[in-house]
Each structure stands twice: as C-alpha cells, then as structure tokens.
Design a protein around this motif. Structure first.
Motif, PDB file in Angstrom:
ATOM      1  N   UNK A   1       0.846  -1.163   0.000  1.00 43.64           N
ATOM      2  CA  UNK A   1       0.000   0.000   0.000  1.00 43.64           C
ATOM      3  C   UNK A   1       0.894   1.230   0.000  1.00 43.64           C
ATOM      4  N   UNK A   2       0.514   2.232  -0.744  1.00 41.93           N
ATOM      5  CA  UNK A   2       1.269   3.466  -0.802  1.00 41.93           C
ATOM      6  C   UNK A   2       0.347   4.664  -0.713  1.00 41.93           C
ATOM      7  N   UNK A   3       0.920   5.795  -0.379  1.00 41.64           N
ATOM      8  CA  UNK A   3       0.155   7.022  -0.239  1.00 41.64           C
ATOM      9  C   UNK A   3       1.051   8.184  -0.632  1.00 41.64           C
ATOM     10  N   UNK A   4       0.555   9.064  -1.464  1.00 47.43           N
ATOM     11  CA  UNK A   4       1.280  10.273  -1.848  1.00 47.43           C
ATOM     12  C   UNK A   4       0.569  11.457  -1.229  1.00 47.43           C
ATOM     13  N   UNK A   5       1.317  12.268  -0.483  1.00 46.72           N
ATOM     14  CA  UNK A   5       0.755  13.429   0.192  1.00 46.72           C
ATOM     15  C   UNK A   5       1.445  14.696  -0.277  1.00 46.72           C
ATOM     16  N   UNK A   6       0.718  15.777  -0.364  1.00 44.47           N
ATOM     17  CA  UNK A   6       1.302  17.098  -0.535  1.00 44.47           C
ATOM     18  C   UNK A   6       1.445  17.672   0.867  1.00 44.47           C
ATOM     19  N   UNK A   7       2.685  17.833   1.299  1.00 40.18           N
ATOM     20  CA  UNK A   7       2.941  18.318   2.656  1.00 40.18           C
ATOM     21  C   UNK A   7       3.802  19.566   2.584  1.00 40.18           C
ATOM     22  N   UNK A   8       3.370  20.609   3.266  1.00 40.45           N
ATOM     23  CA  UNK A   8       4.140  21.841   3.343  1.00 40.45           C
ATOM     24  C   UNK A   8       5.279  21.660   4.343  1.00 40.45           C
ATOM     25  N   UNK A   9       6.373  22.433   4.156  1.00 36.90           N
ATOM     26  CA  UNK A   9       7.457  22.369   5.141  1.00 36.90           C
ATOM     27  C   UNK A   9       6.927  22.627   6.547  1.00 36.90           C
ATOM     28  N   UNK A  10       7.514  21.971   7.502  1.00 37.40           N
ATOM     29  CA  UNK A  10       7.143  22.016   8.917  1.00 37.40           C
ATOM     30  C   UNK A  10       5.849  21.256   9.214  1.00 37.40           C
ATOM     31  N   UNK A  11       5.265  20.618   8.219  1.00 36.69           N
ATOM     32  CA  UNK A  11       4.092  19.764   8.432  1.00 36.69           C
ATOM     33  C   UNK A  11       4.555  18.317   8.321  1.00 36.69           C
ATOM     34  N   UNK A  12       3.726  17.391   8.727  1.00 38.83           N
ATOM     35  CA  UNK A  12       4.134  16.005   8.680  1.00 38.83           C
ATOM     36  C   UNK A  12       2.973  15.043   8.712  1.00 38.83           C
ATOM     37  N   UNK A  13       3.303  13.773   8.886  1.00 40.86           N
ATOM     38  CA  UNK A  13       2.290  12.735   9.017  1.00 40.86           C
ATOM     39  C   UNK A  13       2.822  11.688   9.995  1.00 40.86           C
ATOM     40  N   UNK A  14       1.919  10.884  10.521  1.00 43.46           N
ATOM     41  CA  UNK A  14       2.284   9.846  11.487  1.00 43.46           C
ATOM     42  C   UNK A  14       1.714   8.511  11.024  1.00 43.46           C
ATOM     43  N   UNK A  20       0.485  -0.161  17.906  1.00 48.59           N
ATOM     44  CA  UNK A  20       0.369   1.147  18.542  1.00 48.59           C
ATOM     45  C   UNK A  20       1.616   2.003  18.434  1.00 48.59           C
ATOM     46  N   UNK A  21       2.719   1.435  17.942  1.00 53.79           N
ATOM     47  CA  UNK A  21       3.943   2.214  17.772  1.00 53.79           C
ATOM     48  C   UNK A  21       3.730   3.280  16.702  1.00 53.79           C
ATOM     49  N   UNK A  22       4.374   4.431  16.892  1.00 58.38           N
ATOM     50  CA  UNK A  22       4.195   5.547  15.966  1.00 58.38           C
ATOM     51  C   UNK A  22       5.495   5.890  15.263  1.00 58.38           C
ATOM     52  N   UNK A  23       5.379   6.187  13.967  1.00 65.70           N
ATOM     53  CA  UNK A  23       6.494   6.680  13.162  1.00 65.70           C
ATOM     54  C   UNK A  23       6.048   8.020  12.607  1.00 65.70           C
ATOM     55  N   UNK A  24       6.769   9.085  12.976  1.00 65.56           N
ATOM     56  CA  UNK A  24       6.423  10.430  12.517  1.00 65.56           C
ATOM     57  C   UNK A  24       7.389  10.860  11.428  1.00 65.56           C
ATOM     58  N   UNK A  25       6.839  11.484  10.385  1.00 62.63           N
ATOM     59  CA  UNK A  25       7.634  11.973   9.264  1.00 62.63           C
ATOM     60  C   UNK A  25       7.305  13.446   9.086  1.00 62.63           C
ATOM     61  N   UNK A  26       8.347  14.273   8.998  1.00 65.36           N
ATOM     62  CA  UNK A  26       8.146  15.716   8.903  1.00 65.36           C
ATOM     63  C   UNK A  26       9.125  16.306   7.896  1.00 65.36           C
ATOM     64  N   UNK A  27       8.661  17.258   7.093  1.00 62.69           N
ATOM     65  CA  UNK A  27       9.543  17.996   6.196  1.00 62.69           C
ATOM     66  C   UNK A  27      10.062  19.220   6.925  1.00 62.69           C
ATOM     67  N   UNK A  28      11.363  19.443   6.834  1.00 59.86           N
ATOM     68  CA  UNK A  28      12.003  20.573   7.499  1.00 59.86           C
ATOM     69  C   UNK A  28      12.778  21.371   6.455  1.00 59.86           C
ATOM     70  N   UNK A  29      12.525  22.686   6.388  1.00 59.80           N
ATOM     71  CA  UNK A  29      13.259  23.551   5.464  1.00 59.80           C
ATOM     72  C   UNK A  29      14.431  24.178   6.211  1.00 59.80           C
ATOM     73  N   UNK A  30      15.629  24.029   5.643  1.00 60.02           N
ATOM     74  CA  UNK A  30      16.841  24.571   6.253  1.00 60.02           C
ATOM     75  C   UNK A  30      17.230  25.859   5.546  1.00 60.02           C
ATOM     76  N   UNK A  31      16.853  26.979   6.135  1.00 63.72           N
ATOM     77  CA  UNK A  31      17.181  28.279   5.539  1.00 63.72           C
ATOM     78  C   UNK A  31      18.688  28.486   5.477  1.00 63.72           C
TER      79      UNK A  31
END
Length: 67
Positions: A1-14, A20-31
């Motif tokens: 199964x796959x999922x494509x998301x449009x995520x803005x920097x500093x936003x994420x998904x879990x 019950x274990x959680x894996x969090x993914x977040x985009x971070x912009x490095x100025x």
C-alpha cells in the motif's frame, strides 16, 4: 500500500502500527542551506531506517529478490 501526500514544510504525518507504535515523518526547510528540504523521521529505535540507494547497494531494495 502506498500514499502520496502534498505536505508543506514544517508539516508532517504519522504512521501508527497495529501494535500502537508511531512513526512520525516531517519535512524541514533549512534556511541556512539555501532553503533545502530535509525529511525528519522519528521512529522507535527497533526500526531500521535506510535510504533506498543504500538498500539497493546491499541487494536489499525493492527490486531485489533478497527480501
């Protein structure tokens, strides 16, 4: 199964495993690096997180028969 998301920097998904274990993914912009985007992954230490090209070099990638 796959999922494509449009995520803005500093936003994420879990991702929540059936256990019950959680894996969090977040985009971070490095100025400080010209606005480069980085992917931050927070998972329990039992999980191994590998970049695809490293798995491929070890023969463990998606195209490998060594799954």
């Amino acid at each position: 199964m796959g999922l494509i998301l449009n995520i803005s920097p500093e936003k994420g998904c879990t991702i929540i495993a059936p256990s019950g274990e959680k894996i969090s993914i977040k985009l971070v912009r490095l100025e400080s690096q010209g606005g480069a985007l980085r992917c931050y992954i927070d998972a329990p230490k039992e999980y191994k997180i590998w970049r695809d090209e490293l798995l491929d070099s070890k023969g463990l990638g998606q195209g490998s028969s060594n799954k």
